[in-house]
Design a protein around this motif. Structure first.
Motif, PDB file in Angstrom:
ATOM      1  N   GLU A 112      31.401  49.769   8.657  1.00 21.15           N
ATOM      2  CA  GLU A 112      31.959  50.251   9.919  1.00 21.15           C
ATOM      3  C   GLU A 112      31.631  49.271  11.049  1.00 21.15           C
ATOM      4  OE1 GLU A 112      33.970  52.775   9.528  1.00 21.15           O
ATOM      5  OE2 GLU A 112      34.557  52.280  11.591  1.00 21.15           O
ATOM      6  N   THR A 113      30.381  48.832  11.067  1.00 21.33           N
ATOM      7  CA  THR A 113      29.967  47.883  12.101  1.00 21.33           C
ATOM      8  C   THR A 113      30.811  46.616  12.042  1.00 21.33           C
ATOM      9  OG1 THR A 113      27.757  48.656  11.574  1.00 21.33           O
ATOM     10  CG2 THR A 113      27.935  46.838  13.151  1.00 21.33           C
ATOM     11  N   TYR A 114      30.950  46.081  10.836  1.00 20.77           N
ATOM     12  CA  TYR A 114      31.713  44.843  10.675  1.00 20.77           C
ATOM     13  C   TYR A 114      33.146  45.040  11.164  1.00 20.77           C
ATOM     14  CZ  TYR A 114      27.855  43.454   7.622  1.00 20.77           C
ATOM     15  OH  TYR A 114      26.638  43.149   7.126  1.00 20.77           O
ATOM     16  N   TYR A 115      33.684  46.165  10.784  1.00 17.21           N
ATOM     17  CA  TYR A 115      35.081  46.397  11.141  1.00 17.21           C
ATOM     18  C   TYR A 115      35.252  46.489  12.649  1.00 17.21           C
ATOM     19  CZ  TYR A 115      39.810  48.248  10.858  1.00 17.21           C
ATOM     20  OH  TYR A 115      41.154  48.425  10.991  1.00 17.21           O
ATOM     21  N   GLN A 116      34.347  47.214  13.265  1.00 14.85           N
ATOM     22  CA  GLN A 116      34.436  47.347  14.722  1.00 14.85           C
ATOM     23  C   GLN A 116      34.241  46.004  15.410  1.00 14.85           C
ATOM     24  OE1 GLN A 116      35.690  49.765  16.226  1.00 14.85           O
ATOM     25  NE2 GLN A 116      35.710  51.064  14.381  1.00 14.85           N
TER      26      GLN A 116
END
Lengths: 248, 1285
Positions: A66-70
Motif C-alpha cells: 500500500e505504501t509503495y503504491y501510494q
C-alpha cells in the motif's frame, strides 16, 4: 573458467549492498577488470538474488504494498516523466522489476476489482504497451530495462546464454568424438528427468568418471550448487550415476 | 479425521461394525452368503463375552440383543453349535469344522491324519441331523404328488391344467400371507417374487426344517437354468453334477475349510453329495428326465417355502438366542436364492436417508483410514448389502416393526429394515470407496458396472464404474496352481564331492529316488477317493528317513525337498522362472498362446471353486503343497525339520534381498525389461510366500493345538516360550524393510509366515512386537496414490495384512485393543537404491494371486446376477460343449507335448550352463527383436501416419480422436507384418549368439538343437509381446506425434524454424557471430540509457549504434546459437529501440561534422534515418520470427512523442512508410492502428497533430501510388503541419 575461492569472495564482498543497475555493474567492471563481464554479471546476479530472497517477504506485506503504491501515485502526480518507480525501488533496496510487479499488481487490482492472474501480469511486464495506463507503462518499462538481475529481459538473456552454452557444449562433445544422447533424444526415449547430455560411453575427467553433463551456464557458487543438487541432480543420480556439473 | 481420537476409536470402530452387522442381520440371512459376519470374530473378545454372559442371563426374549451377542460369539467354531465360546467341548465337536468361520483352526483341514472323507464336511455336518432331515423330507415329498402332474400339464401347454396348478399355488400362498390382492393376478414370475419375499422368514425357521433348503438335497437346478432351458435349449448343459454345481455359484463347498482337503471333492463336489444323499434322492433323479426334474424341483422348493413360512410366521420370528445354528440356517437359506427373484430395490422407498448417509460417511472414513481390521471384508459386507434380497414386502416390515417394538430400545432404530435402505447405504459407501473399487479386476468391475441397483441408485457412480470398467486392463485369471506336475530334473550340486563318504553319497541317491517315487505315487493317487497319505506313504517315508544317519544327508535332502517344493508350488503365474519349466508352460507349448487363454478361462470355470467362502479363508496348503506338508508331518523327523528350517531361512533371506537392477523410465524401450523385472519380482514374491508359509508351519508346529487352548494355560506357556530365540528374526527383517522401503516384498511373506502361528505365539514378547509393527504399518498405509508407494502395492499389503488379522489363531483383540507402539520407522525411511515400494510392481494379477479371496467379491456379485437372472436376463453364460471335430488337431498337440518333453530331456543331459545360455540368448534376442521392430517398423508407420495426418490437422478438435483411430486402424494392418519380421530377426540373430556363447567343443548336433530352442523361445517371447502390445504401441506413438504436430501448428513459430536453423546458416558461415545473449544485453544497455534515468553527459556513440545493428544482423544470420526466445526478445527490443529513435529519445553522440554547414539537428536526424533504415532491413531480411512492428504505433510508443516538446513527425511518417515499403505492415493495418490511437486520452494539441498525421499518411497512400519519397514530402516544419490542420 576457473575462479579461485578468494577471488570470488572478494567480488561477493564488494557487491555487499548495491543496486542492480548498470551503474553498479560499471563500477564492478572497473574494480575487477580481469574478469569477464558475463562472469561478473552472473555473480552479481546471484549475490543480488540471495539478498532479495532474504528481504522478499518484507516487501510483500499488505502495508508495504500500500505504501509503495501510494508513493508511486504521489510521485507520478508530481512528475509523470520522473523515474518514480525506479527511484522508489532503489530507495527501499528492492529489485526494480519486482517493485514494478508489485505496483502493477496493485494497480490492476484496483482497476478490475480482482486479483489479476500471473499470466496477465507476466505478459504485461514483457510487453508494457498492454498496460492500460500510459504513465504506468512507461514507469514499468523503465524499471524492467534498468534492472540487471530480474525482469523479463534478464530472464531472456539468461535463457539465451543457457541455450548458447548447450550448443557450444554439443559442439565440443562432437569435436572430442564423444557419443552422447541429448535431451530431446532422452525425452523421446521416455526419460522423465533429463540432463542436457548423457554420454553413451562414460569418460574420465581428472580422475572422476563422468556419465552425464548438465550445463547450467551460470556461476556455480556454493549456494546454487546446493540448490541444483537438491532440485535436479539427485533425481538424475538415481537414474544415471556420475555427472559433471558444467558451469561456464 | 478419525485417527486422532485414539481412545474413542478403540471402542468406537468395533461398535460401529457390530452395529452395522447387527442392523443388517435380518436382511443378510437371505443374502448369498454369510461368512462376512465372521468379521466380528475380531471384535473385542472381552466385550463380547461379557455381553454374552449378561444377555444370556437376561433371557431369550431380547431378540436383537441376543443376535448381537451371536455376532460376537461367532468368532469361534463353537458358535456353530453354541454361542458360548467357553465350552471347549463344543469346539471339539466334529461338526464345527464344517463352518467357514470355524474351520480356520480346525485340524481336519490342514492336517493329514483326518481322513479325506472327514474333511468333506458338508456330509459330516448333516449327519447329526440326519433324522430330522429325513423327517422333513418325507413330509415334503408328500406334497409333491399333487404338484407334479400339474406341472407336467403345464409343460404340455395345457393352459387349463396349468391354471389349476397356479390356482393351487395361489391358494397355498393365500393361506400363508394376508394380502391376496397383491398376488391375485400375478403370473408365475410374480409368484416367484413372492417366494423371494417370503424367504427371510424361512431363514428364520427352526433348525430342524432347514435341511429342506439344503443345497445337497436340492441341487441347484434352479429357476435361472430352467428358464435358460426354455429359451435357449441349445445352450443347455445336462445336469451332471459338475455343470449343475458351477454356474449357480452355490456355496456348497464352503463348509470345507480349504481347497486342500477339498481337493478330491472340489473337482466333483456334488458327486460326493449325491452319493451321500443317494438314499433320499437318487431314485427321484434317475427316474425323471433332466428337464422335468428341473421343474419338479422348482415346485418342490416353492412348496417347501410355503410350508416353512406357514410354520414360522405365526410364531413371529422366533429368535432363539441359544440357536447357534444361525450360521447354519443362514447358509442353507442362502441356497435357494438362485431360484428367487431379487426384490427390486427402489430409491424412492428408502427411509431415513440422512442417517444412512451419515452412517455411510462414518463407515467409509473408517475404511479409508484403515481403522477396520480388513478393508476387503468390509467391502464384501457392503456388496452383500448391495446384493441383499428379500424382506421388503410391507407385511414383513410390519412383522418386523411389531417385533422390534417389543425388544428394541428407541435409540437403536432399525435403519436397515429393508432392501432399499441396505442398497442405498451400500451404494453410498461404494461411491466413497470408488478409488479402491476401481482397482479391482475387470470382471468385478464389469459386474459392478452392470449392477442395476447401482445404476438406479447412483447414476453417477454407475457412470464412473462404466468408465473404469472400459478403461480397465486388469484381467485376472483366478486359476489355481495345477496339481499335476512333472518331476523336475535334478540340478547341479549333487555330485560325489559334496558328500563325506561314498556311502553317504549312495544313500542320498537312494533317498532321492524314493522321494520321487513317493511324489509320483502321490500325484497319481491322491485324488482317488479313500486314498490316505499317512496310511499309504507314512511308513515308507519314515523308513526312508531312518536312512539319514549323517547330518550331511539331512541337509542335502532338505535342499532337494525345498527345491522340489519351489519348483512345484510356486504359484500359478510362474513368474520369474525361465521358459519351459513352469507347469503352464507345458500347456502353453501344447496349445499355443491363442488357445491357451481360452483354455485357461474354461479351466478356471471348472476348477476354481465358485462357492463363496467369504473374503477371509483360513491359511491353507492347496495343490501340491499338500504333499510337502503331509510329508513333513508323516516323517516327523526333528533333524529333518531343523535342516529344512535352516535351508528355508537361508533361501528366504536370499530372496528377500532381491534388487531390481534395470529400473528405467516407465515407457519407451524399457518396456520389455520392466516387464521382466516385474516378472522377477513376482517370482521372488511368490517363492518367498511359499517358503515362509512352510517355515511358519515348521516353526509353530510343535506348539500347534487342535483347539484354541484355554487362556489359563497362556501365562505359563508364554513365560516358558519367551526365553527362546526366534528361528528367523522377522522383526528385524520387517524393520529393515520398512526403513529401506521394501515392504512390498517383505510384508507378504511375513504375513504368510505369521498366518501359521499357534494360539499362544502372538502373546510372546517377540511376536507381539512383530504384530504391533504390522498393525502400525497397516494404519499408516492409507490408500492413495503417492510418490512413496503405488496404490496397488499398498492395496496388496493391506489385503494380506487384513487377512492376517482374520486368521483364527491371531487373537481378535489384537487389532482393536493392542497399543500401537509408535515406532518412528516409517518416517525415517530413506530412499535407497534398493527401494521397491515406489516401483509399481503389483498388478491385479499379482494381487489376486496373492489374495485369491479377493475373488469372493466377484463371486458374490456374480451370484447376485445369477439370482436375479430371470428378471433381467443376466444369466451366467453357460459353457457350450464343443463338438468333437474341434479336437481334430489333437495329434499335433500330443506331438507338441512330446516336443516339449524332448527339450526338457535334452537340457537334462547337458551341463546347466547350456540351459542358462539358451535361455539367456532367447531372452535377449527376444527383447532386442522388439526393440528392433520398434525402431524400424513402428517408426516407419509413425512417419506414414504423420503424412496421413498432415493435411487433416487443421480440422476441428472434436474430430481428432476419431481421426487418430482411423489412421491407427489403417496402420494396424501393416503392423501385422511385425510378427513376420520379428520371426525373421530371431532366426537370424539367435543362432549367432548361441554359437558364440557355447564352448567351441560343443558337438554340432547339440549346438544346432540349442540354436533351435533359443530361436523358438526368442520368437515366442517377441511374438507374444508384439501381438499384445503392438497396436497400443502404434497408437501411443501416433498420438504423441500428432500432439506434437498440433502444438507446432498452434502458436506461430516452433520447430519448423528450429529445424530451419541449421539449414539457414549461410553456406560459408563460420559461426563467429556474436551470441544473441550478448546482443540483447547491448541493446538493453542502449535502452537503459534512452529510457533513463541517465547522467547529464551520458550518451551513445553513433558508431557504436551502427555497429550494434550490423552485429545484430550477423547474429541473426548465423542461426546456430539463436533460439526462439532470444529471437523474439531481439525483435521486441529492436522495435522499442526504433520507437525511441523515432521520438528522438536516444542521446546520440559522436556525430562527425562531415558537412559542417548543416546544423546539428539535421545531422542527428540523418543519423536516425540511417539507423531506422538498417533496422527496417534487419527486420525484413534477418528475422525469422514475426517482428511486432505494430508496437511502433502503440500508445506507449506514441506517448514518447507526446512527451517531447519539439515533436518531429517526419521521422514517424518515415517509419510508417518504411514499414509499408518493406512489407512489414499493410496500409490498412497502419490506418487502423492510427485510428485506434485516437481513442486514448491525449493533450488536445497532440490529438490534433495525430489526426493530421493520419490524414497525411492516408492521403499519400491513396493519391500517390508511384509516389515521391515520403520523407521528402513530409520534411516540412512542424508549423506547416499545424497550419494545414
Amino acid at each position: 573458467m576457473k575462479l579461485s575461492k578468494a577471488q570470488y569472495d572478494e567480488i561477493a564482498q564488494f557487491l555487499g549492498h548495491v543496486q542492480p543497475t548498470r551503474q553498479s555493474l560499471r563500477k564492478l567492471k572497473e574494480r575487477f577488470p580481469g574478469q569477464s563481464q558475463s562472469t561478473l554479471l552472473s555473480i552479481f546476479s546471484q549475490e543480488y538474488q540471495k539478498q532479495i530472497k532474504r528481504t522478499h517477504a518484507k516487501h510483500h506485506t499488505a502495508e508495504a504494498i500500500e505504501t509503495y503504491y501510494q508513493r508511486y501515485l504521489n510521485g507520478v502526480m508530481k512528475n509523470a516523466a520522473a523515474p518514480v518507480l525506479l527511484e522508489l525501488a532503489n530507495e527501499v533496496d528492492f529489485a526494480p522489476s519486482l517493485m514494478a510487479r508489485i505496483v502493477l499488481e496493485r494497480f490492476l487490482q484496483e482497476q478490475e476489482g480482482a486479483v489479476p492472474t500471473k499470466t496477465l501480469i507476466n505478459s504485461m511486464l514483457r510487453d508494457p504497451s498492454q498496460i492500460p495506463d500510459g504513465v504506468l507503462a512507461n514507469q514499468v518499462y523503465q524499471c524492467t530495462v534498468n534492472d540487471c538481475c530480474y525482469g523479463p529481459l534478464v530472464d531472456c538473456i539468461k535463457h539465451a546464454i543457457g541455450h548458447e552454452h548447450e550448443v557450444l557444449l554439443r559442439e565440443m562433445l562432437l569435436e572430442k568424438n564423444l557419443s552422447f544422447l541429448a535431451e530431446e533424444q532422452l525425452r523421446a526415449k521416455g526419460y522423465d528427468k533429463t540432463p542436457d547430455f548423457i554420454l553413451e560411453v562414460p569418460v574420465a575427467v581428472e580422475g572422476h568418471i563422468i556419465h552425464w553433463i548438465e550445463s547450467k551456464a551460470s556461476f556455480g557458487d556454493e549456494c546454487s550448487h546446493q540448490a541444483y543438487l537438491h532440485d535436479q541432480f539427485w533425481s538424475y543420480w538415481n537414474r544415471i550415476l556420475h555427472f559433471i556439473f558444467c558451469i561456464c | 479425521m478419525l485417527v486422532p481420537h485414539v481412545l474413542l476409536q478403540k471402542d468406537f470402530v468395533p461398535f460401529l461394525l457390530n452395529f452395522l452387522r447387527e442392523q443388517t442381520r435380518q436382511i443378510l440371512t437371505n443374502g448369498p452368503s454369510t461368512p462376512a459376519k465372521t468379521p466380528n470374530s475380531k471384535a473385542i473378545r472381552s466385550l463380547a463375552s461379557q455381553r454374552t454372559g449378561s444377555e444370556r442371563r437376561a433371557g431369550n426374549s431380547a431378540g436383537s440383543c441376543s443376535s448381537r451377542m451371536q455376532l460376537f460369539s461367532q468368532k469361534t467354531p463353537a458358535s456353530s453349535c453354541t454361542p458360548d465360546t467357553s465350552f471347549p467341548s463344543s469346539v471339539s465337536s466334529s461338526g464345527s469344522s464344517a463352518f467357514p468361520g470355524s474351520n480356520l483352526s480346525s485340524p481336519c483341514s490342514d492336517f493329514p491324519r483326518t481322513s479325506p472323507s472327514f474333511s468333506c464336511s458338508p456330509v459330516f455336518n448333516h449327519n447329526e441331523k440326519r433324522s430330522s432331515q429325513k423327517a422333513s423330507l418325507g413330509s415334503f415329498l408328500m406334497t409333491t404328488p399333487e404338484v407334479q402332474p400339474m406341472r407336467r400339464g403345464r409343460r404340455k401347454g395345457n393352459s387349463s391344467v396349468s391354471s389349476i396348478g397356479r390356482q393351487v399355488v395361489r391358494d397355498l400362498r393365500r393361506s400363508l400371507t394376508e394380502d391376496d390382492g397383491k398376488t391375485e393376478n400375478t403370473s408365475l414370475s410374480g409368484g416367484r417374487r413372492k417366494q423371494s419375499e417370503m424367504d427371510p422368514t424361512s431363514a428364520n425357521s427352526p433348525p430342524d426344517q432347514l435341511n429342506l433348503n439344503n443345497f445337497e438335497e436340492f441341487p441347484p437346478m434352479s429357476a435361472a437354468s430352467s428358464l435358460t432351458n426354455k429359451s435357449k435349449p441349445s445352450r443347455r448343459i445336462n445336469p451332471t453334477p459338475v455343470s449343475a454345481e458351477r454356474p449357480l455359484s452355490k456355496p456348497k463347498m464352503c463348509f470345507t475349510s480349504t481347497p486342500v482337503s477339498q481337493s478330491p471333492a472340489a473337482r466333483f463336489p456334488s458327486g460326493t453329495s449325491t452319493k451321500t444323499f443317494a438314499a433320499n434322492q437318487e431314485g427321484n433323479i434317475t427316474s425323471i428326465t433332466g428337464s422335468s426334474l428341473q421343474e419338479e424341483r422348482e415346485m418342490l422348493k416353492k412348496e417347501r417355502c410355503k410350508l416353512l413360512h406357514q410354520t414360522s410366521s405365526p410364531a413371529g420370528l422366533s429368535l432363539d438366542p441359544s440357536m447357534s445354528t444361525k450360521l447354519n440356517y443362514s447358509w442353507s437359506a442362502s441356497l435357494p436364492t438362485d431360484s428367487q427373484l431379487v426384490t427390486c430395490a427402489d430409491l424412492s422407498k428408502v427411509s431415513c436417508k440422512k442417517q444412512l448417509e451419515q452412517l455411510a460417511q462414518l463407515y467409509s472414513s473408517c475404511i479409508s483410514e484403515n481403522l477396520v481390521p480388513n478393508i476387503f471384508l468390509e467391502l464384501f459386507f457392503v456388496l452383500q448389502l448391495l446384493t441383499s434380497k428379500g424382506t421388503t414386502s410391507s407385511e414383513d416390515d410390519k412383522n418386523d416393526l411389531e417385533f422390534s417394538q417389543g425388544c428394541r430400545d428407541a435409540v437403536e432404530r432399525q435403519h436397515f429394515r429393508n432392501v432399499h435402505n441396505c442398497v442405498y447405504f451400500a451404494v453410498q459407501v461404494l461411491d466413497r470407496q470408488f478409488e479402491i473399487i476401481s482397482r479391482l479386476e475387470k470382471g468385478t468391475l464389469k459386474l459392478l458396472a452392470e449392477n442395476e441397483r447401482i445404476a438406479s441408485f447412483s447414476p453417477g457412480l454407475h457412470e464412473r464404474l462404466m468408465k473404469a470398467y472400459e478403461s480397465s486392463t486388469a484381467k485376472v485369471s483366478l486359476l489355481l496352481p495345477s496339481s499335476i506336475q512333472s518331476v523336475s530334473f535334478q540340478p547341479e550340486t549333487d555330485n560325489r564331492s559334496n558328500f563325506p563318504s561314498d556311502r553317504a553319497f549312495h544313500i542320498f541317491k537312494k533317498q532321492r529316488d524314493i522321494f520321487y517315487e513317493l511324489l509320483r505315487e502321490w500325484e497319481d493317487n491322491h485324488e482317488k477317493p479313500g486314498w490316505d497319505f499317512e496310511r499309504v506313504l507314512g511308513n515308507r517315508i519314515r523308513a526312508m528317513m531312518t536312512h539319514f544317519t549323517a547330518a550331511y544327508n539331512h541337509s542335502h535332502f532338505a535342499r532337494l525337498f525345498q527345491k522340489q517344493l519351489i519348483q512345484m508350488c510356486k504359484g500359478p503365474v510362474g513368474g520369474g522362472t525361465s521358459w519351459g519349466d513352469t507347469p503352464d508352460q507345458d500347456v502353453l507349448n501344447m496349445l499355443g498362446s491363442d488357445n491357451l487363454s481360452r483354455l485357461k478361462r474354461l479351466q478356471e470355470r471348472f476348477v476354481v471353486p465358485q462357492s463363496i467362502r467369504g473374503p477371509c479363508p483360513p491359511p491353507a496348503f492347496p495343490g501340491c503343497q499338500q504333499f510337502f506338508r503331509d510329508f513333513i508331518l508323516s516323517a516327523g523327523s526333528y533333524q529333518f525339520n531343523q535342516h529344512l528350517m535352516d535351508s528355508l531361512c537361508l533361501k528366504i533371506l536370499e530372496l528377500d534381498s532381491l534388487t531390481l537392477v534395470e529400473h528405467e523410465p516407465s515407457d519407451g524401450e524399457a518396456d520389455m525389461d520392466e516387464q521382466d523385472e516385474k516378472k522377477r519380482f513376482t517370482g521372488a514374491l511368490m517363492t518367498l510366500r511359499l517358503l515362509a508359509k512352510f517355515l511358519g508351519f515348521l516353526v509353530f508346529l510343535p506348539y500347534r493345538t487342535v483347539d484354541p487352548p484355554s487362556r489359563d494355560l497362556q501365562e505359563s506357556a508364554v513365560a516358558l516360550r519367551n526365553q527362546t530365540l526366534p528361528v528367523l528374526d522377522v522383526l528385524k527383517l520387517l524393520r529393515r524393510s520398512i526403513l529401506n522401503r521394501r515392504t512390498i516384498l517383505t510384508v507378504p511373506w511375513v504375513v504368510e509366515f505369521l498366518s501359521l502361528v499357534d494360539h499362544f505365539a502372538p502373546f510372546l514378547d517377540y511376536y507381539g512386537r512383530v504384530f504391533s509393527l504390522l498393525l502400525q504399518l497397516y494404519r499408516y498405509m492409507v490408500l492413495s496414490e503417492d510418490k512413496e508407494m503405488s496404490f496397488l502395492n499398498k492395496l496388496l499389503i493391506l489385503a494380506v495384512l487384513g487377512w492376517l488379522f482374520q486368521v483364527p489363531s491371531v487373537p481378535e483383540e489384537l487389532f482393536f485393543t493392542s497399543e500401537i507402539r509408535q515406532e518412528r520407522l516409517m518416517r525415517d525411511a530413506v530412499m535407497s537404491a534398493q527401494a521397491l515400494d515406489s516401483v509399481p510392481l503389483v498388478d491385479q494379477q499379482l494381487l489376486y494371486t496373492c489374495c485369491p479371496y479377493l475373488g469372493e467379491l466377484r463371486k458374490l456379485l456374480a451370484s447376485f446376477v445369477a439370482g436375479s437372472g430371470a428378471k433381467n436376463g443376466g444369466f451366467i453364460r453357460k459353457i457350450t460343449p464343443t463338438a468333437a471335430e474341434s479336437l481334430a488337431p489333437k495329434p499335433s498337440i500330443t506331438q507338441q507335448k512330446l516336443q516339449v518333453e524332448l527339450e526338457q530331456a535334452f537340457f537334462h543331459n547337458q551341463p546347466p550352463s547350456l540351459r542358462r545360455t539358451v535361455e539367456f540368448v532367447a531372452e535377449r534376442v527376444g527383447s532386442n527383436c522388439v526393440k528392433h521392430i520398434k525402431a524400424t517398423l513402428v517408426a516407419e508407420l509413425v512417419k506414414k501416419a504423420e503424412v496421413m495426418l498432415q493435411d487433416k490437422v487443421k480440422e476441428e478438435d472434436a474430430k481428432h480422436s476419431k481421426l487418430l483411430d482411423e489412421v491407427c486402424a489403417q496402420l494396424y494392418e501393416e503392423g501385422a507384418q511385425a510378427l513376420h519380421k520379428g520371426r525373421e530377426f530371431c532366426r537370424l540373430k539367435g543362432p549367432e549368439a548361441v554359437r558364440v556363447l557355447l564352448p567351441e567343443e560343443t558337438s554340432a548336433a547339440v549346438l544346432s538343437r540349442a540354436e533351435d530352442i533359443a530361436v523358438g523361445l526368442a520368437t515366442e517371447k517377441a511374438c507374444i509381446w508384439l501381438s499384445t502390445n503392438l497396436s497400443a504401441l502404434i497408437k501411443r506413438e501416433v498420438r504423441t506425434t500428432f500432439n506434437r504436430m498440433l502444438r507446432v501448428q498452434g502458436p506461430s513459430l516452433p520447430s519448423e524454424d528450429a529445424e530451419g536453423e541449421r539449414r539457414s546458416c549461410p553456406p560459408d558461415c563460420q559461426h563467429h557471430a556474436p551470441f544473441p545473449s550478448q546482443i540483447i544485453n547491448e541493446i538493453k544497455d542502449v535502452l537503459c540509457i534512452a529510457v533513463g534515468p541517465r547522467d547529464e553527459d551520458e550518451g551513445i556513440c553513433y558508431v557504436q549504434l551502427e555497429g550494434l545493428l550490423s552485429r545484430l544482423s550477423q547474429t541473426l544470420r548465423c542461426r546456430k546459437f539463436v533460439c526462439p526466445t532470444s529471437e523474439q526478445q531481439l525483435a521486441r527490443c529492436t522495435v522499442e529501440l526504433a520507437s525511441l529513435l523515432v521520438s528522438d529519445r536516444v542521446p546520440i553522440q559522436g556525430l562527425k561534422p562531415q558537412t559542417p554547414k548543416k546544423p546539428e539537428r539535421h545531422r542527428v536526424k540523418n543519423a536516425i534515418y540511417s539507423l531506422l533504415k538498417s533496422l527496417l532491413s534487419v527486420w525484413k531480411e534477418d528475422f525469422w520470427t514475426p517482428v511486432p512492428v505494430q508496437l511502433m504505433i502503440s500508445r506507449k510508443s506514441v506517448s514518447y512523442m507526446a512527451e517531447v516538446e519539439q515533436r518531429e513527425w517526419d521521422l514517424f511518417l518515415f517509419m510508417l512508410h518504411g514499414l509499408v515499403d518493406h512489407g512489414l505492415m499493410g496500409n490498412a493495418e497502419i490506418e487502423s492502428c492510427l485510428h485506434s490511437l485516437r481513442e486514448f486520452l491525449w493533450p488536445s494539441d497532440f490529438l490534433k497533430e495525430l489526426e493530421t498525421i493520419s490524414r497525411i499518411f492516408i492521403s499519400e497512400h491513396n493519391v500517390a501510388e508511384p509516389r515521391t519519397r515520403p520523407c521528402e514530402l513530409v520534411r516540412q516544419p512542424r508549423g506547416t503541419v499545424a497550419a494545414q490542420s
